[in-house]
Design a protein around this motif. Structure first.
Motif, PDB file in Angstrom:
ATOM      1  N   HIS A 103       0.802  -1.232   0.000  1.00 36.09           N
ATOM      2  CA  HIS A 103       0.000   0.000   0.000  1.00 36.09           C
ATOM      3  C   HIS A 103       0.830   1.274   0.000  1.00 36.09           C
ATOM      4  CE1 HIS A 103      -3.536  -2.430   0.388  1.00 36.09           C
ATOM      5  NE2 HIS A 103      -2.844  -3.165   1.239  1.00 36.09           N
ATOM      6  N   CYS A 104       2.144   1.153   0.173  1.00 38.31           N
ATOM      7  CA  CYS A 104       2.976   2.362   0.168  1.00 38.31           C
ATOM      8  C   CYS A 104       4.055   2.269  -0.903  1.00 38.31           C
ATOM      9  CB  CYS A 104       3.640   2.571   1.517  1.00 38.31           C
ATOM     10  SG  CYS A 104       2.518   2.414   2.901  1.00 38.31           S
ATOM     11  N   GLY A 105       4.263   1.093  -1.465  1.00 46.23           N
ATOM     12  CA  GLY A 105       5.239   0.933  -2.534  1.00 46.23           C
ATOM     13  C   GLY A 105       6.682   1.085  -2.084  1.00 46.23           C
ATOM     14  N   ALA A 106       6.962   0.840  -0.824  1.00 46.04           N
ATOM     15  CA  ALA A 106       8.357   0.902  -0.354  1.00 46.04           C
ATOM     16  C   ALA A 106       8.852  -0.516  -0.049  1.00 46.04           C
ATOM     17  CB  ALA A 106       8.446   1.785   0.875  1.00 46.04           C
ATOM     18  N   ARG A 107      10.165  -0.670   0.199  1.00 46.92           N
ATOM     19  CA  ARG A 107      10.775  -1.990   0.434  1.00 46.92           C
ATOM     20  C   ARG A 107      11.322  -2.081   1.851  1.00 46.92           C
ATOM     21  NH1 ARG A 107       9.706  -5.724  -1.666  1.00 46.92           N
ATOM     22  NH2 ARG A 107       8.726  -5.501  -3.651  1.00 46.92           N
ATOM     23  N   PRO A 108      10.476  -2.441   2.800  1.00 49.90           N
ATOM     24  CA  PRO A 108      10.978  -2.548   4.171  1.00 49.90           C
ATOM     25  C   PRO A 108      11.815  -3.806   4.400  1.00 49.90           C
ATOM     26  CG  PRO A 108       8.681  -3.177   4.070  1.00 49.90           C
ATOM     27  CD  PRO A 108       9.071  -2.801   2.678  1.00 49.90           C
ATOM     28  N   LEU A 110      13.327  -6.496   7.754  1.00 52.34           N
ATOM     29  CA  LEU A 110      13.149  -6.856   9.160  1.00 52.34           C
ATOM     30  C   LEU A 110      14.513  -7.015   9.806  1.00 52.34           C
ATOM     31  CD1 LEU A 110      10.297  -9.390   8.525  1.00 52.34           C
ATOM     32  CD2 LEU A 110      10.150  -7.486  10.139  1.00 52.34           C
ATOM     33  N   LYS A 111      14.748  -6.256  10.861  1.00 55.77           N
ATOM     34  CA  LYS A 111      15.998  -6.454  11.605  1.00 55.77           C
ATOM     35  C   LYS A 111      15.654  -7.370  12.762  1.00 55.77           C
ATOM     36  CE  LYS A 111      18.209  -3.242  14.239  1.00 55.77           C
ATOM     37  NZ  LYS A 111      18.655  -3.880  15.493  1.00 55.77           N
ATOM     38  N   TRP A 112      16.317  -8.532  12.772  1.00 56.16           N
ATOM     39  CA  TRP A 112      15.995  -9.537  13.793  1.00 56.16           C
ATOM     40  C   TRP A 112      16.019  -8.939  15.184  1.00 56.16           C
ATOM     41  CZ3 TRP A 112      18.481 -11.702  18.017  1.00 56.16           C
ATOM     42  CH2 TRP A 112      17.930 -12.890  18.494  1.00 56.16           C
ATOM     43  N   PRO A 113      15.072  -9.259  16.060  1.00 53.53           N
ATOM     44  CA  PRO A 113      13.997 -10.192  15.761  1.00 53.53           C
ATOM     45  C   PRO A 113      12.824  -9.551  14.995  1.00 53.53           C
ATOM     46  CG  PRO A 113      13.946  -9.604  18.082  1.00 53.53           C
ATOM     47  CD  PRO A 113      15.143  -8.910  17.499  1.00 53.53           C
ATOM     48  N   ASN A 114      12.511  -8.287  15.292  1.00 58.04           N
ATOM     49  CA  ASN A 114      11.287  -7.796  14.647  1.00 58.04           C
ATOM     50  C   ASN A 114      11.195  -6.285  14.517  1.00 58.04           C
ATOM     51  OD1 ASN A 114      10.722  -7.356  17.396  1.00 58.04           O
ATOM     52  ND2 ASN A 114       9.984  -9.438  17.499  1.00 58.04           N
ATOM     53  N   ASP A 115      12.311  -5.625  14.333  1.00 58.15           N
ATOM     54  CA  ASP A 115      12.229  -4.199  14.005  1.00 58.15           C
ATOM     55  C   ASP A 115      11.987  -4.085  12.506  1.00 58.15           C
ATOM     56  OD1 ASP A 115      12.876  -3.581  16.564  1.00 58.15           O
ATOM     57  OD2 ASP A 115      14.928  -2.936  16.140  1.00 58.15           O
ATOM     58  N   VAL A 116      11.136  -3.142  12.123  1.00 51.09           N
ATOM     59  CA  VAL A 116      10.925  -2.914  10.693  1.00 51.09           C
ATOM     60  C   VAL A 116      11.739  -1.695  10.273  1.00 51.09           C
ATOM     61  CG1 VAL A 116       9.214  -2.414   8.899  1.00 51.09           C
ATOM     62  CG2 VAL A 116       8.644  -3.982  10.754  1.00 51.09           C
ATOM     63  N   LEU A 117      12.561  -1.885   9.240  1.00 54.47           N
ATOM     64  CA  LEU A 117      13.453  -0.823   8.767  1.00 54.47           C
ATOM     65  C   LEU A 117      13.013  -0.324   7.401  1.00 54.47           C
ATOM     66  CD1 LEU A 117      17.006  -2.413   9.409  1.00 54.47           C
ATOM     67  CD2 LEU A 117      15.525  -1.239  11.051  1.00 54.47           C
ATOM     68  N   LEU A 118      13.203   0.961   7.199  1.00 53.55           N
ATOM     69  CA  LEU A 118      13.065   1.541   5.856  1.00 53.55           C
ATOM     70  C   LEU A 118      14.321   2.371   5.627  1.00 53.55           C
ATOM     71  CD1 LEU A 118       9.298   2.580   5.819  1.00 53.55           C
ATOM     72  CD2 LEU A 118      10.399   1.113   4.131  1.00 53.55           C
ATOM     73  N   GLY A 119      14.978   2.138   4.518  1.00 55.61           N
ATOM     74  CA  GLY A 119      16.233   2.848   4.253  1.00 55.61           C
ATOM     75  C   GLY A 119      17.251   2.613   5.365  1.00 55.61           C
ATOM     76  N   GLY A 120      17.221   1.436   5.985  1.00 57.63           N
ATOM     77  CA  GLY A 120      18.184   1.093   7.027  1.00 57.63           C
ATOM     78  C   GLY A 120      17.893   1.733   8.382  1.00 57.63           C
ATOM     79  N   LYS A 121      16.780   2.442   8.515  1.00 60.54           N
ATOM     80  CA  LYS A 121      16.429   3.068   9.799  1.00 60.54           C
ATOM     81  C   LYS A 121      15.141   2.460  10.351  1.00 60.54           C
ATOM     82  CE  LYS A 121      18.455   7.534   8.721  1.00 60.54           C
ATOM     83  NZ  LYS A 121      18.143   8.954   8.530  1.00 60.54           N
ATOM     84  N   LYS A 122      15.005   2.509  11.666  1.00 60.24           N
ATOM     85  CA  LYS A 122      13.856   1.840  12.291  1.00 60.24           C
ATOM     86  C   LYS A 122      12.580   2.659  12.139  1.00 60.24           C
ATOM     87  CE  LYS A 122      12.402  -0.073  16.742  1.00 60.24           C
ATOM     88  NZ  LYS A 122      12.850  -0.838  17.904  1.00 60.24           N
ATOM     89  N   THR A 123      11.540   1.995  11.659  1.00 58.29           N
ATOM     90  CA  THR A 123      10.253   2.680  11.512  1.00 58.29           C
ATOM     91  C   THR A 123       9.157   2.037  12.369  1.00 58.29           C
ATOM     92  OG1 THR A 123       8.770   3.661   9.893  1.00 58.29           O
ATOM     93  CG2 THR A 123       9.412   1.413   9.477  1.00 58.29           C
ATOM     94  N   ALA A 124       9.426   0.853  12.884  1.00 52.60           N
ATOM     95  CA  ALA A 124       8.431   0.191  13.742  1.00 52.60           C
ATOM     96  C   ALA A 124       9.097  -0.841  14.637  1.00 52.60           C
ATOM     97  CB  ALA A 124       7.371  -0.490  12.877  1.00 52.60           C
ATOM     98  N   GLY A 125       8.436  -1.086  15.772  1.00 49.85           N
ATOM     99  CA  GLY A 125       8.926  -2.100  16.701  1.00 49.85           C
ATOM    100  C   GLY A 125       7.767  -2.936  17.203  1.00 49.85           C
ATOM    101  N   ILE A 126       8.090  -4.127  17.625  1.00 50.90           N
ATOM    102  CA  ILE A 126       7.052  -5.076  18.036  1.00 50.90           C
ATOM    103  C   ILE A 126       7.420  -5.689  19.380  1.00 50.90           C
ATOM    104  CG2 ILE A 126       6.047  -7.331  17.416  1.00 50.90           C
ATOM    105  CD1 ILE A 126       6.645  -5.917  14.450  1.00 50.90           C
ATOM    106  N   LEU A 127       6.433  -5.800  20.232  1.00 49.47           N
ATOM    107  CA  LEU A 127       6.655  -6.406  21.546  1.00 49.47           C
ATOM    108  C   LEU A 127       5.523  -7.381  21.841  1.00 49.47           C
ATOM    109  CD1 LEU A 127       8.196  -6.434  24.306  1.00 49.47           C
ATOM    110  CD2 LEU A 127       6.616  -4.631  25.039  1.00 49.47           C
ATOM    111  N   ALA A 128       5.856  -8.665  21.907  1.00 47.04           N
ATOM    112  CA  ALA A 128       4.850  -9.687  22.241  1.00 47.04           C
ATOM    113  C   ALA A 128       5.035 -10.069  23.714  1.00 47.04           C
ATOM    114  CB  ALA A 128       5.014 -10.898  21.344  1.00 47.04           C
TER     115      ALA A 128
END
Ligand code: BTN
Length: 259
Positions: A103-108, A110-128
């Protein structure tokens, strides 16, 4: 985004209950508390602002009203899935990546375990996080925090890793509630396949730093140098150490080694 627009955006999805907060301490905290009284799978808790948002390894997570996304999805891992609890946070990362790609046309990545990166920078984090009643698992709170719009990116001195927001990398971004609905769509789609080869394959295909020299910082021991090989069937990070030994690590933070 408000309760009404959120419910409209999610109306076609199998989300049994939506709880919306203008402001709350932490959606994960609320989910864990409410689980005691029983919450169905895919119950969704969303906050415009969190006053005590939390991240992995005891860190703080900032949620800026109007520009971030902070939400928690309730899941009920089956008996056989409890051996691979790490896959539940992979599920959040994968759903988020697919929503950004589609939906955004970008190429994210995943930095293990679950950070989402765009352009090598963190854009989201997950905590279960899981809640237990005695020995019994009451449920898992899958918390997802996204820097979506400009204004959601925390200042450099407050982050462990350079940060960005989704908007900075996309030509088009759906409204916040629609974007959240898309993440939920992929989460619901992939949830039944969490133990499948395909799921791990999709995760690995987006894994950042594969083949690169990294160091891993485990929570309580010295940092470990190695080349990032991928993840194993338990979701542990596999490194080839500098002496050639191949080892898997269940927890830690990965950083790129310069030089
Ligand atoms: C991390 O990168 O360390 C994980 C961040 C997880 C943040 C989300 S925001 C919604 C949910 N509620 C919280 O308090 N934390 C998670």
């Amino acid at each position: 985004m408000d309760e009404k627009s959120l419910k409209t955006a999610l109306k076609d999805l199998a989300v049994p209950r939506i709880v919306y907060y203008d402001e709350i301490d932490s959606t994960n905290e609320q989910a864990l508390n409410l689980m005691a009284s029983g919450l169905e799978e895919f119950t969704l808790l969303v906050a415009d602002q969190q006053t005590a948002g939390r991240g992995r390894l005891g860190r703080k997570w900032v949620t800026t009203p109007g520009s971030s996304l902070a939400f928690t999805v309730v899941l009920h891992p089956k008996e056989e899935e409890r051996q691979v609890m790490g896959f539940f946070s992979f599920l959040g990362g994968l759903a988020l990546c697919i929503a950004i790609e589609t939906h955004c046309g970008a190429r994210p990545q995943l930095k293990w375990p679950n950070d989402v990166l765009l352009g090598g920078k963190k854009t989201a984090g997950i905590l279960a996080e899981s809640s237990f009643q005695g020995e019994t698992l009451a449920g898992t709170a899958l918390g997802i925090g996204v820097n979506l719009l400009e204004g959601s990116v925390p200042p450099l001195e407050e982050v462990m890793f350079p940060a960005t927001c989704v908007a900075e990398h996309c030509f088009y971004l759906p409204p916040r509630e629609d974007f959240l609905a898309e993440v939920m769509r992929y989460l619901i789609q992939w949830r039944p396949r969490i133990m499948s080869r395909e799921f791990l394959h999709e995760y690995q295909a987006r894994l950042a730093l594969t083949g690169q020299r990294v160091f891993l910082i485990p929570p309580s021991t010295e940092e470990i140098d190695g080349t990032l090989m991928g993840v194993d069937r338990e979701g542990h990070l596999v490194l080839e150490l500098d002496d050639g030994e191949v080892r898997a690590f269940p927890v830690g933070d990965v950083k790129l080694r310069q030089g």
